[in-house]
Design a protein around this motif. Structure first.
Motif, PDB file in Angstrom:
ATOM      1  N   ARG A  52      36.413  -4.411 -42.001  1.00  0.00           N
ATOM      2  CA  ARG A  52      37.340  -4.906 -43.012  1.00  0.00           C
ATOM      3  C   ARG A  52      37.397  -3.932 -44.186  1.00  0.00           C
ATOM      4  N   PRO A  53      38.490  -3.145 -44.302  1.00  0.00           N
ATOM      5  CA  PRO A  53      38.615  -2.260 -45.472  1.00  0.00           C
ATOM      6  C   PRO A  53      38.791  -3.066 -46.749  1.00  0.00           C
ATOM      7  N   ALA A  54      38.495  -2.433 -47.871  1.00  0.00           N
ATOM      8  CA  ALA A  54      38.683  -3.088 -49.163  1.00  0.00           C
ATOM      9  C   ALA A  54      40.158  -3.377 -49.407  1.00  0.00           C
ATOM     10  N   VAL A  55      40.432  -4.418 -50.190  1.00  0.00           N
ATOM     11  CA  VAL A  55      41.800  -4.733 -50.570  1.00  0.00           C
ATOM     12  C   VAL A  55      42.412  -3.543 -51.308  1.00  0.00           C
ATOM     13  N   GLY A  56      43.624  -3.163 -50.907  1.00  0.00           N
ATOM     14  CA  GLY A  56      44.294  -2.037 -51.550  1.00  0.00           C
ATOM     15  C   GLY A  56      44.041  -0.714 -50.874  1.00  0.00           C
ATOM     16  N   ALA A  57      43.116  -0.670 -49.891  1.00  0.00           N
ATOM     17  CA  ALA A  57      42.872   0.568 -49.159  1.00  0.00           C
ATOM     18  C   ALA A  57      43.956   0.753 -48.103  1.00  0.00           C
ATOM     19  N   LEU A  58      43.944   1.922 -47.434  1.00  0.00           N
ATOM     20  CA  LEU A  58      44.938   2.220 -46.412  1.00  0.00           C
ATOM     21  C   LEU A  58      44.548   1.656 -45.051  1.00  0.00           C
ATOM     22  N   ASN A  59      43.749   0.605 -45.036  1.00  0.00           N
ATOM     23  CA  ASN A  59      43.185   0.057 -43.804  1.00  0.00           C
ATOM     24  C   ASN A  59      42.187   1.012 -43.175  1.00  0.00           C
ATOM     25  N   VAL A  60      41.661   1.920 -43.960  1.00  0.00           N
ATOM     26  CA  VAL A  60      40.586   2.802 -43.516  1.00  0.00           C
ATOM     27  C   VAL A  60      39.532   2.832 -44.612  1.00  0.00           C
ATOM     28  N   CYS A  61      38.317   3.194 -44.236  1.00  0.00           N
ATOM     29  CA  CYS A  61      37.270   3.229 -45.250  1.00  0.00           C
ATOM     30  C   CYS A  61      36.130   4.123 -44.781  1.00  0.00           C
ATOM     31  N   GLY A  62      35.088   4.222 -45.608  1.00  0.00           N
ATOM     32  CA  GLY A  62      33.970   5.097 -45.307  1.00  0.00           C
ATOM     33  C   GLY A  62      32.833   4.421 -44.581  1.00  0.00           C
ATOM     34  N   ASP A  63      32.977   3.152 -44.234  1.00  0.00           N
ATOM     35  CA  ASP A  63      31.937   2.470 -43.459  1.00  0.00           C
ATOM     36  C   ASP A  63      32.083   2.836 -41.985  1.00  0.00           C
ATOM     37  N   TRP A  64      30.950   2.864 -41.258  1.00  0.00           N
ATOM     38  CA  TRP A  64      31.043   3.106 -39.820  1.00  0.00           C
ATOM     39  C   TRP A  64      29.995   2.292 -39.077  1.00  0.00           C
ATOM     40  N   TYR A  65      30.208   2.173 -37.786  1.00  0.00           N
ATOM     41  CA  TYR A  65      29.218   1.575 -36.895  1.00  0.00           C
ATOM     42  C   TYR A  65      29.257   2.363 -35.591  1.00  0.00           C
ATOM     43  N   ASP A  66      28.172   2.296 -34.828  1.00  0.00           N
ATOM     44  CA  ASP A  66      28.128   3.016 -33.550  1.00  0.00           C
ATOM     45  C   ASP A  66      27.056   2.409 -32.663  1.00  0.00           C
ATOM     46  N   LEU A  67      27.247   2.543 -31.362  1.00  0.00           N
ATOM     47  CA  LEU A  67      26.252   2.155 -30.368  1.00  0.00           C
ATOM     48  C   LEU A  67      26.058   3.346 -29.442  1.00  0.00           C
ATOM     49  N   VAL A  68      24.808   3.736 -29.241  1.00  0.00           N
ATOM     50  CA  VAL A  68      24.491   4.940 -28.464  1.00  0.00           C
ATOM     51  C   VAL A  68      23.534   4.570 -27.339  1.00  0.00           C
ATOM     52  N   ASP A  69      23.857   4.976 -26.107  1.00  0.00           N
ATOM     53  CA  ASP A  69      22.968   4.745 -24.965  1.00  0.00           C
ATOM     54  C   ASP A  69      21.796   5.711 -25.004  1.00  0.00           C
ATOM     55  N   LEU A  70      20.597   5.190 -24.788  1.00  0.00           N
ATOM     56  CA  LEU A  70      19.389   5.994 -24.723  1.00  0.00           C
ATOM     57  C   LEU A  70      18.802   5.915 -23.313  1.00  0.00           C
ATOM     58  N   GLU A  71      17.716   6.621 -23.103  1.00  0.00           N
ATOM     59  CA  GLU A  71      17.068   6.619 -21.791  1.00  0.00           C
ATOM     60  C   GLU A  71      16.440   5.260 -21.493  1.00  0.00           C
ATOM     61  N   GLU A  72      16.271   4.975 -20.203  1.00  0.00           N
ATOM     62  CA  GLU A  72      15.582   3.780 -19.711  1.00  0.00           C
ATOM     63  C   GLU A  72      16.233   2.480 -20.199  1.00  0.00           C
ATOM     64  N   GLY A  73      17.550   2.516 -20.324  1.00  0.00           N
ATOM     65  CA  GLY A  73      18.282   1.306 -20.658  1.00  0.00           C
ATOM     66  C   GLY A  73      18.224   0.892 -22.110  1.00  0.00           C
TER      67      GLY A  73
ATOM     68  N   THR B   3      25.351   8.572 -49.416  1.00  0.00           N
ATOM     69  CA  THR B   3      25.672   7.758 -48.239  1.00  0.00           C
ATOM     70  C   THR B   3      24.431   6.995 -47.790  1.00  0.00           C
ATOM     71  N   THR B   4      24.606   5.737 -47.410  1.00  0.00           N
ATOM     72  CA  THR B   4      23.503   4.950 -46.873  1.00  0.00           C
ATOM     73  C   THR B   4      23.724   4.732 -45.382  1.00  0.00           C
ATOM     74  N   ALA B   5      22.631   4.541 -44.649  1.00  0.00           N
ATOM     75  CA  ALA B   5      22.720   4.306 -43.206  1.00  0.00           C
ATOM     76  C   ALA B   5      21.447   3.627 -42.730  1.00  0.00           C
ATOM     77  N   VAL B   6      21.577   2.862 -41.667  1.00  0.00           N
ATOM     78  CA  VAL B   6      20.410   2.275 -41.020  1.00  0.00           C
ATOM     79  C   VAL B   6      20.579   2.466 -39.517  1.00  0.00           C
ATOM     80  N   LEU B   7      19.471   2.749 -38.841  1.00  0.00           N
ATOM     81  CA  LEU B   7      19.489   3.022 -37.400  1.00  0.00           C
ATOM     82  C   LEU B   7      18.393   2.199 -36.740  1.00  0.00           C
ATOM     83  N   ALA B   8      18.755   1.460 -35.688  1.00  0.00           N
ATOM     84  CA  ALA B   8      17.790   0.637 -34.965  1.00  0.00           C
ATOM     85  C   ALA B   8      17.874   0.953 -33.474  1.00  0.00           C
ATOM     86  N   ALA B   9      16.722   1.169 -32.858  1.00  0.00           N
ATOM     87  CA  ALA B   9      16.641   1.402 -31.415  1.00  0.00           C
ATOM     88  C   ALA B   9      16.072   0.155 -30.758  1.00  0.00           C
TER      89      ALA B   9
END
Length: 409
Positions: free
Chosen positions: A203-224, A281-287
């Motif tokens: 959800r971009p901030a109100v008044g933005a171009l429907n884009v923003c600097g937040d991101w999410y990702d899911l990455v496959d690792l070894e052994e499932g 920039t802030t980020a959190v990563l969980a395996a």
């Protein structure tokens, strides 16, 4: 309604500008006292009526265009969700209680959408400023010819301004199209999200171009195993989105070869020093290791992930928190922690737009999140994501971007 001690209904009633609230069908939902004064119509005669039933064009003037111009503006706002400033309008208004009698009036109008959490227009704020006396004053002393010339000049300039507005609007739409294409290209494809049984919201901030600097990702690792991350670049719009794309790509490349989340965030922090606009920039990563029932995580100044246990208890993963990317002058290894979870638990990662509110302690927002998770603990991932946004984001839209990832473990 009151939030943060502000009486918004009182503010609406006290506004010096004349304001109508219209629903998407252009029916009047509310009118403030200033509008009652300039229109000469009481609130109980306005509310519930279609705006053009109350203010038709003068049938005796075949050149009248007020209704057509205003309708086009309001429909444009309802369709695009974008604010629209109209050129100066001459719109003769029927004298109250005198059917068929119209008086010459001049209006400056701005129409502004109110969006819900899904970006849908739920109300239109129709604000008008009457400038009739100003137009008449400028025409005094020069006779009828001067009046007509002055009016012609006003409307010529207004037409030129309207043309400029149209060109700016077209340019804005082109920029928005580019931004949306960029956003879609940088975020994980739906197939990848569904494969992991995740639910994501953006959800971009109100008044933005429907884009923003937040991101999410899911990455496959070894052994499932899988890694899930969210991050937040300072700012909104295209610039923040471009920085986000660089950082997301770098982290995605680092995760499979790093020895755990902390090492991956270490590498991202070093890379961020070379990217303009990546500071703070802030980020959190969980395996997630489903076989072992563990979550290994590290955070760079980001709000802590939440784990909803099957019984409804909520705990925040805050044992491995470090400053944001690029915040330290000297590089130090980042901390890492591991926790066990029970089958049926839910992992929730999010950006600060979900929980932070201006003038409020962050722990208040975290408490709201925990309460909401407990109340809705039986919902599936998709339904839970919708419930969180509905309960936690302001109805009028948030002033900060929001990304959300939910995984049922």
């Amino acid at each position: 309604m009151r939030e943060s001690g502000i009486d918004y209904e009182g503010v609406f009633q006290a506004l010096p500008s004349a304001v109508l609230l219209l629903d998407p069908d252009l029916v009047i939902a509310e009118a403030n006292p200033a509008y009652e004064r300039v229109s000469g119509r009481p609130r109980d005669r306005l509310v519930g009526r279609h705006v053009f039933d109350m203010f038709p064009d003068n049938p005796a003037d075949p050149a009248a265009s007020g209704t057509r111009n205003l309708r086009a503006s309001l429909q444009r706002v309802a369709a695009t969700g974008e604010r629209d400033s109209m050129a100066l309008q001459r719109w003769d208004v029927q004298v109250p209680d005198r059917p068929g009698v119209f008086e010459e009036r001049y209006w400056s109008t701005v129409n502004t959408p109110v969006l819900d959490q899904d970006g849908k227009v739920v109300l239109i704020v129709h604000r008008v400023e009457e400038v009739t006396e100003l137009v008449r004053a400028r025409g005094q002393g020069g006779g009828g010819d001067r009046q007509r010339l002055m009016e012609a000049d006003l409307f010529t300039r207004a037409g030129e301004l309207q043309e400029v507005n149209e060109r700016l609007r077209e340019a804005h739409e082109r920029e928005r199209g580019v931004a949306l294409a960029l956003q879609r290209a940088m975020l994980p494809p739906p197939k990848q999200i569904r494969r992991h049984g995740a639910a994501v919201r953006y959800r971009p901030a109100v008044g933005a171009l429907n884009v923003c600097g937040d991101w999410y990702d899911l990455v496959d690792l070894e052994e499932g195993r899988i890694a899930v991350t969210v991050g937040d670049v300072v700012g909104h719009g295209l610039e923040a989105a471009c920085v986000m794309g660089q950082l997301r790509s770098a982290l995605c490349a680092a995760v499979p070869v790093a020895d755990g989340p902390a090492e991956a965030l270490d590498a991202l922090g070093l890379y961020a020093r070379s990217v303009e606009g990546a500071e703070s920039t802030t980020a959190v990563l969980a395996a997630i290791d489903r076989k072992a029932g563990t979550i290994t995580y590290s955070s760079a100044g980001h709000p802590p992930p939440a784990v909803l246990d099957p019984g409804g208890a909520v705990r925040f993963l805050d044992a491995a928190t470090d400053p944001p990317l690029g915040a330290r002058l000297e590089h130090l290894p980042r901390p890492q922690a591991r926790t066990h979870y029970a089958d049926g638990s839910v992992l929730v990662l999010y950006t600060d737009g979900l929980v932070e509110r201006r003038g409020e302690d962050i722990y208040t927002g975290l408490g709201r999140l925990a309460d909401c998770l407990t109340r809705h603990r039986t919902l599936g991932a998709e339904e839970l994501a919708d419930a969180l946004l509905t309960d936690l984001l302001p109805c009028s839209g948030n002033t900060d971007d929001t990304a959300l990832v939910i995984l049922r473990l």
